[in-house]
Design an enzyme around this catalytic site. Structure first.
Site, PDB file in Angstrom:
ATOM      1  CE  LYS A 201      -3.723   0.254   2.634  1.00 24.46           C
ATOM      2  NZ  LYS A 201      -4.627   0.473   3.793  1.00 24.46           N
ATOM      3  CD  GLU A 207       9.022  -7.454   6.211  1.00 25.63           C
ATOM      4  OE1 GLU A 207       9.032  -7.736   7.417  1.00 25.63           O
ATOM      5  OE2 GLU A 207       8.434  -6.452   5.731  1.00 25.63           O
ATOM      6  N   GLY A 258      -5.014  -4.700   5.500  1.00 20.21           N
ATOM      7  CA  GLY A 258      -4.231  -5.651   4.725  1.00 20.21           C
ATOM      8  C   GLY A 258      -4.824  -7.040   4.694  1.00 20.21           C
ATOM      9  NE  ARG A 259      -6.429  -8.189  10.838  1.00 16.50           N
ATOM     10  CZ  ARG A 259      -5.847  -7.065  11.228  1.00 16.50           C
ATOM     11  NH1 ARG A 259      -4.752  -6.630  10.623  1.00 16.50           N
ATOM     12  NH2 ARG A 259      -6.345  -6.354  12.230  1.00 16.50           N
ATOM     13  CD  GLU A 344      -1.742  -8.607  11.242  1.00 16.37           C
ATOM     14  OE1 GLU A 344      -0.561  -9.007  11.184  1.00 16.37           O
ATOM     15  OE2 GLU A 344      -2.331  -8.072  10.284  1.00 16.37           O
ATOM     16  CG  HIS A 375      -1.732 -40.738   8.159  1.00 16.69           C
ATOM     17  ND1 HIS A 375      -1.595 -42.093   8.365  1.00 16.69           N
ATOM     18  CD2 HIS A 375      -2.862 -40.592   7.408  1.00 16.69           C
ATOM     19  CE1 HIS A 375      -2.576 -42.739   7.757  1.00 16.69           C
ATOM     20  NE2 HIS A 375      -3.362 -41.845   7.173  1.00 16.69           N
ATOM     21  CE  LYS A 484       6.074  -4.649   9.860  1.00 15.03           C
ATOM     22  NZ  LYS A 484       5.024  -3.956   9.085  1.00 15.03           N
TER      23      LYS A 484
END
Length: 516
Positions: A201, A207, A258-259, A344, A375, A484
């Site tokens: 954004k 990152e 964002g999510r 979050e 399993h 951060k």
């Protein structure tokens, strides 16, 4: 919202729930409830937006369910829901509206007209570009570079809807700042055949921009000639994108978290994969769930009922986690997506007024696709010392024609839910299964853009409901900031060896890592 709702633990319903749990809730036996109450399955079965939900194997009875519904009313859930849909600034700590529901609203829908017009203008432009990429035979690989919501949502959806993907194109997702991830993708690409989508954004995410700069360097070093053609940006910072060399940008708004952003321009890789019409089907499915959440009475409202179960388990039974087991290979990234969406959003220890809450909020959400999980970790679900509610997700119709597979898959998901509930008696023995372990079954008729959109929107509204009742802000994420800030301080220290002011442990680790 006209007034601040009461905190949940101060309501009469909360106190009644506490009394009900102490009286019989902790000893509730779902096996007996199913045997003795012929109406139980009907009462605890709901349908919404193509999602069929069977909640009857959960540790809750009609009295508790009624008290949970009263808790939602006591906490002003309906007013908080209406405030979100109306565009009020329910994200108070950041002073923002929360209008991701507007991203999937059709033209002419109820809501802020100016914002809706902007949404459809951007959507039309994005989908036109997506179809141009789909029709460009020279582009064989699309690389999405983002992190968090700019990665998890598009990646999950592109995998889930692979049945509908355009042939001849491969989709890659890079999020980790660990260069091994990007290097592994680039190793198989040719610059002239690759489109990079840079999703940030602000166009400053550490990152994402580190990976984007490395991708551009690889592109030019390997003969790439036209950054503007082979890179597009999903951002609101047009100037920064242009300085990077990108002319083609698609933006979104500060009221899109964002999510919650896969429905926006962040969904461009999804649109390239499945095409404009199916992307609109994805939005339509989500909108159908939005309307259900907005209009259905609480007692028949699927996201509400699921969230109330979450509160019952987290704050009264004190269950600290929930396992999500999708019995469909294409939903394999759903648990990872839900980890961000739920933890979050609701992993908060203070309420909207900044006061510490004395009750649990988000559970740990985790899982793997069935039957692989059977399993691996299902041993703990059946015989471990902790009770962990399980959420099974299955699809009635297979998209493949391989004989026998799908019936075996469906038999397994039904059997696991049945086994968790029934158990097996071998007192004192290794083969004793206590049973009475809760599960929810979510069924789709088939996995397509419309039903998948409804499923994801259902989870969004479930998270909002739980947060509203807990009295927390589900739309900020201050907890990701401290790490951060500290990383920016530590990065140059790894080069210089300066450890002044660091704690002894971090200083020793810096020194150890410098000798590599």
């Amino acid at each position: 919202m006209a007034s601040t709702p009461r905190r949940c633990d101060a309501t009469p319903a909360w106190q009644s729930l506490r009394q009900a749990f102490e009286a019989h809730g902790s000893s509730f036996d779902v096996r007996a409830a199913l045997r003795d109450d012929p109406s139980r399955v009907e009462r605890f079965t709901l349908d919404a937006g193509g999602v069929h939900a069977d909640l009857s194997k959960n540790l809750v009875d009609a009295q508790v369910e009624d008290l949970l519904l009263q808790l939602a009313r006591d906490c002003g859930l309906e007013a908080q829901r209406d405030a979100m849909f109306a565009g009020e600034k329910v994200n108070a700590t950041e002073g923002r509206s929360v209008l991701h529901v507007l991203l999937r609203a059709p033209r002419g829908a109820k809501g802020p007209a100016a914002e809706l017009a902007q949404v459809h203008g951007t959507l039309d432009a994005m989908l036109a570009y997506a179809d141009s990429v789909r029709n460009d035979a020279a582009i064989t690989d699309v690389v999405n570079i983002g992190i968090g919501g700019s990665d998890l949502g598009p990646q999950m959806a592109t995998i889930a809807l692979d049945e509908f993907a355009v042939p001849g194109k491969r989709f890659h997702f890079v999020s980790n700042i660990d260069g091994h991830e990007l290097a592994a993708v680039l190793r198989h690409l040719e610059p002239q055949n690759t489109l990079f989508l840079v999703a940030s954004k602000t166009f400053t995410t550490l990152e994402t921009m580190t990976n984007a700069r490395s991708a551009r360097q690889w592109f030019t070093a390997n003969g790439g000639k036209d950054v503007a053609r082979h890179f597009a940006a999903l951002t609101t910072n047009v100037a920064a994108a242009k300085e990077f060399g990108i002319d083609r940008t698609f933006g979104f708004w500060d009221w899109v978290g964002g999510r919650y952003s896969m429905w926006s321009a962040i969904g461009l890789p999804i649109a390239i994969a499945i095409g404009a019409d199916r992307f609109r089907d994805l939005l339509a499915g989500a909108h159908a769930m939005d309307e259900h959440f907005r209009m259905a009475p609480l007692e028949r409202n699927l996201p509400v009922r699921l969230a109330l179960l979450d509160i019952w388990y987290r704050d009264f039974h004190r269950f600290t986690s929930r396992s999500v087991a999708p019995y469909h290979s294409a939903l394999r990234r759903l648990p990872a997506y839900l980890q961000q969406l739920e933890m979050e959003s609701n992993g908060k220890r203070v309420d909207r007024d900044g006061r510490e809450v004395p009750y649990g909020t988000s559970p740990v959400v985790w899982g793997e696709p069935g039957t692989n999980g059977q399993h691996a970790y299902f041993q703990m679900l059946h015989q471990g010392t902790d009770v962990i509610p399980v959420e099974f997700i299955a699809v009635r119709k297979a998209a493949h024609t391989l004989e026998g597979h799908h019936d075996q898959l469906l038999a397994n998901v039904l059997a696991q839910a049945q086994a968790l509930m029934q158990g097996k008696q071998d007192p004192g023995g290794h083969k004793h299964f206590p049973g009475n372990r809760p599960s929810t079954m979510l069924l789709l008729d088939r996995l397509d853009p419309r039903t998948f959109g409804a499923l994801v929107a259902m989870y969004e509204h479930r998270v909002f409901t739980a947060g509203a009742i807990w009295g927390i802000n589900s739309f900020d994420q201050w907890g990701v900031e401290l790490g951060k800030v500290l990383a920016k301080d530590l990065a140059p220290r790894l080069a210089t060896g300066d450890v002044a002011g660091l704690d002894a442990s971090t200083a020793a680790l810096v020194q150890h890592l410098r000798h590599r």
